[in-house]
Design a protein around this motif. Structure first.
Motif, PDB file in Angstrom:
ATOM      1  N   ASP A 234      -3.127   3.741  -5.327  1.00  0.00           N
ATOM      2  CA  ASP A 234      -3.271   4.728  -4.243  1.00  0.00           C
ATOM      3  C   ASP A 234      -1.864   5.079  -3.757  1.00  0.00           C
ATOM      4  O   ASP A 234      -1.243   4.276  -3.046  1.00  0.00           O
ATOM      5  CB  ASP A 234      -4.121   4.083  -3.131  1.00  0.00           C
TER       6      ASP A 234
ATOM      7  N   HIS B 254      -4.370  -0.174   4.111  1.00  0.00           N
ATOM      8  CA  HIS B 254      -5.683  -0.796   3.914  1.00  0.00           C
ATOM      9  C   HIS B 254      -5.605  -1.754   2.745  1.00  0.00           C
ATOM     10  O   HIS B 254      -4.648  -1.736   1.966  1.00  0.00           O
ATOM     11  CB  HIS B 254      -6.730   0.297   3.651  1.00  0.00           C
TER      12      HIS B 254
ATOM     13  N   THR C  29      -1.893  -1.224   1.057  1.00  0.00           N
ATOM     14  CA  THR C  29      -1.018  -0.047   0.979  1.00  0.00           C
ATOM     15  C   THR C  29      -0.126  -0.030   2.220  1.00  0.00           C
ATOM     16  O   THR C  29      -0.530  -0.502   3.286  1.00  0.00           O
ATOM     17  CB  THR C  29      -1.810   1.275   0.934  1.00  0.00           C
TER      18      THR C  29
ATOM     19  N   GLU D 115       1.422   2.948   4.142  1.00  0.00           N
ATOM     20  CA  GLU D 115       1.338   4.406   4.092  1.00  0.00           C
ATOM     21  C   GLU D 115       1.422   5.088   5.462  1.00  0.00           C
ATOM     22  O   GLU D 115       0.470   5.673   5.949  1.00  0.00           O
ATOM     23  CB  GLU D 115       0.053   4.856   3.400  1.00  0.00           C
TER      24      GLU D 115
ATOM     25  N   GLU E  38       3.263   6.641   0.542  1.00  0.00           N
ATOM     26  CA  GLU E  38       2.295   5.545   0.348  1.00  0.00           C
ATOM     27  C   GLU E  38       2.592   4.758  -0.915  1.00  0.00           C
ATOM     28  O   GLU E  38       2.742   5.325  -1.998  1.00  0.00           O
ATOM     29  CB  GLU E  38       0.877   6.140   0.243  1.00  0.00           C
TER      30      GLU E  38
END
Ligand code: GLY
Ligand code: MN
Ligand code: MN
Length: 482
Positions: free
Chosen positions: A275, A360, A398, A400, A440
């Motif tokens: 991600d 997350h 992550t 971000e 991110e």
């Protein structure tokens, strides 16, 4: 590259270890002397055909099933017998008619070589096996086995299944939060593919005149590297649409006047996600305002890294990023210098400029299990934070941060005298066209710090060079048919 990580050749996805770990966590969570052995049964997703269309709905394997089996075959099931410490994988029954359309299925012998199960059987055996378990007095709940939920894939076996046991769900989710070496190799591989895709997107501006082209460019390079699935629909934004957090329409024109591009996209490898978000200028030259915001978000990210280690409370990292944003806005003059960082922070003055969480959990799901978000938290700085726990080694998260100029989001901030008093409208008005910036990366928490898995550059000068080198090639440098 499409064979997968070289380090995993000859190794099996450690499904049995996962089942044993879930059982251990289940027993700990149950904290009881219940003498009944515990059995787990999970059905994978099956193919569902669209009527009249000669195709099935997009297949996405059930993540809990994959965790206990490592098997991506539709219509399969897994049973873990806790007393005997035995994992059985059930392949779908062979449908001879289907061989004509879909080819030969994996044989039991092939499956035994490929998957980490004690026994391979066919689905026709499931009912009797579950009945035997129930008759032997085995299994919590109504006897038989625990499952995540009752659904069309396990509908035939509901007489022997107990769903939604909270200790079982907790054990599954917690176990998934801590990645073993095999899982980490899959995630590194997904990250590497994604890095290449982002580089390709940054380098191909001459043929990217629409957001759709960016979307296509990313997916083309993912597929060429053997990644058939995206972790989520690519988010491809330009100019003002950069302020929409999950903009997946991807239908805007990329014109020079828009200046900014944001792409949030991640390839998947063997059901494991990546991600990543990168931002860059349309013509390779950063405008002052775009670069101001880009550097500020970069600082939010690097300040969060400084706190990232086992034992750190994720909320502290997130709130530190908010303070960095406030400090940056004071320097840029977007916030009036007569107010202090603390005053603005207390009044939640930054909430709508950085409306999402700092990051997350990441794993098989993009917003992976065991973050324990509290979406009903009344604090606007915390209600979308998807990790509300301390960091521990082997979690993947992550990092971000973002900063956005969304007229919709900022309406409330600008209309409320308690927050509008901080803002210099004349200065703010210079920044709307940027839309937003998010940076991110995917990060492993290690024993004494962290390791960043995603390596595509975020240095603004280097990005500028990459974009310009692509532009210098011109359209002729690319093979396109339309
Ligand atoms: N790509 C979705 C997210 O960053 O959470
Ligand atoms: Mn994310
Ligand atoms: Mn993302």
């Amino acid at each position: 590259m499409s064979e997968g990580p070289a380090s995993l050749i000859g190794k099996k996805y450690p499904a049995k270890k996962h089942a044993q770990n879930v059982l251990k966590l289940f027993i700990k969570s149950r904290n009881s002397t219940d003498p009944n052995p515990v059995n787990f049964f999970i059905s994978g997703e099956d193919l569902v055909l669209y009527k009249y269309s000669d195709q099935s709905k997009p297949f996405r394997q059930d993540r809990y099933f994959f965790y206990l089996s490592g098997c991506n075959i539709p219509g399969a099931h897994v049973l873990y017998n806790g007393k005997e410490d035995k994992l059985t994988l059930y392949l779908p029954d062979v449908d001879k008619e289907d061989i004509m359309w879909s080819g030969l299925p994996l044989s039991k012998e092939e499956a035994a070589k490929k998957y980490d199960a004690d026994e391979i059987k066919y689905a026709a055996d499931i009912e009797q096996d579950l009945k035997n378990l129930a008759n032997s007095g085995s299994g919590s709940g109504k006897g038989g086995a625990l499952t995540t939920d009752l659904n069309p894939c396990n509908a035939q076996f509901t007489a022997y299944l107990s769903e939604k046991d909270k200790d079982f769900l907790f054990a599954l989710d917690e176990s998934r939060a801590f990645k073993d070496d095999y899982e980490l190799e899959l995630m590194k591989h997904a990250a590497k593919i994604t890095d290449n895709c982002h580089l390709a997107v940054m380098s191909a501006l001459p043929i990217e005149t629409k957001e759709t082209h960016i979307h296509a460019e990313f997916m083309y390079h993912a597929l060429r590297q053997g990644s058939k699935n995206q972790s989520y629909d690519p988010i491809c934004c330009s100019g003002e649409t950069c302020s929409t957090l999950h903009w997946v329409k991807n239908d805007g024109e990329i014109t020079p006047e828009k200046h900014s591009i944001l792409i949030d996209a991640g390839a998947e490898w063997e059901c494991y996600a990546s991600d990543v978000t990168r931002c860059f200028p349309v013509n390779g030259d950063w405008t002052k305002e775009h670069l101001d915001i880009y550097n500020l978000v970069l600082k939010m990210q690097s300040e969060a890294y400084k706190l990232m280690k086992p034992g750190a409370n994720w909320e502290d990292l997130h709130l530190r990023a908010h303070k960095v944003l406030i400090e940056g806005f004071l320097e840029l003059g977007i916030f009036k210098k007569e107010y202090s960082v603390e005053e603005i922070f207390k009044a939640k003055g930054s909430a709508r400029f950085f409306p999402h969480g700092l990051g997350h959990m990441l794993g098989m799901d993009t917003h992976d299990t065991a973050g324990y978000a509290n979406y009903s938290d009344p604090d606007p700085l915390l209600c979308y934070l998807r990790i509300r726990r301390k960091l521990e080694p082997n979690m993947v998260v992550t990092n971000e941060p973002g900063c956005y100029f969304s007229p919709f989001l900022l309406e409330e901030t600008l209309n409320n005298p308690e927050t509008s008093k901080f803002i210099d409208r004349q200065v703010l008005d210079k920044y709307w066209y940027v839309g937003g910036v998010r940076i991110e990366d995917d990060v492993l928490i290690t024993k004494d710090g962290y390791e960043v898995y995603t390596k595509i550059t975020k240095d603004p000068e280097e990005i500028s060079k990459i974009v310009k080198a692509g532009l210098a090639k011109g359209k002729e440098g690319f093979h396109i048919v339309v």
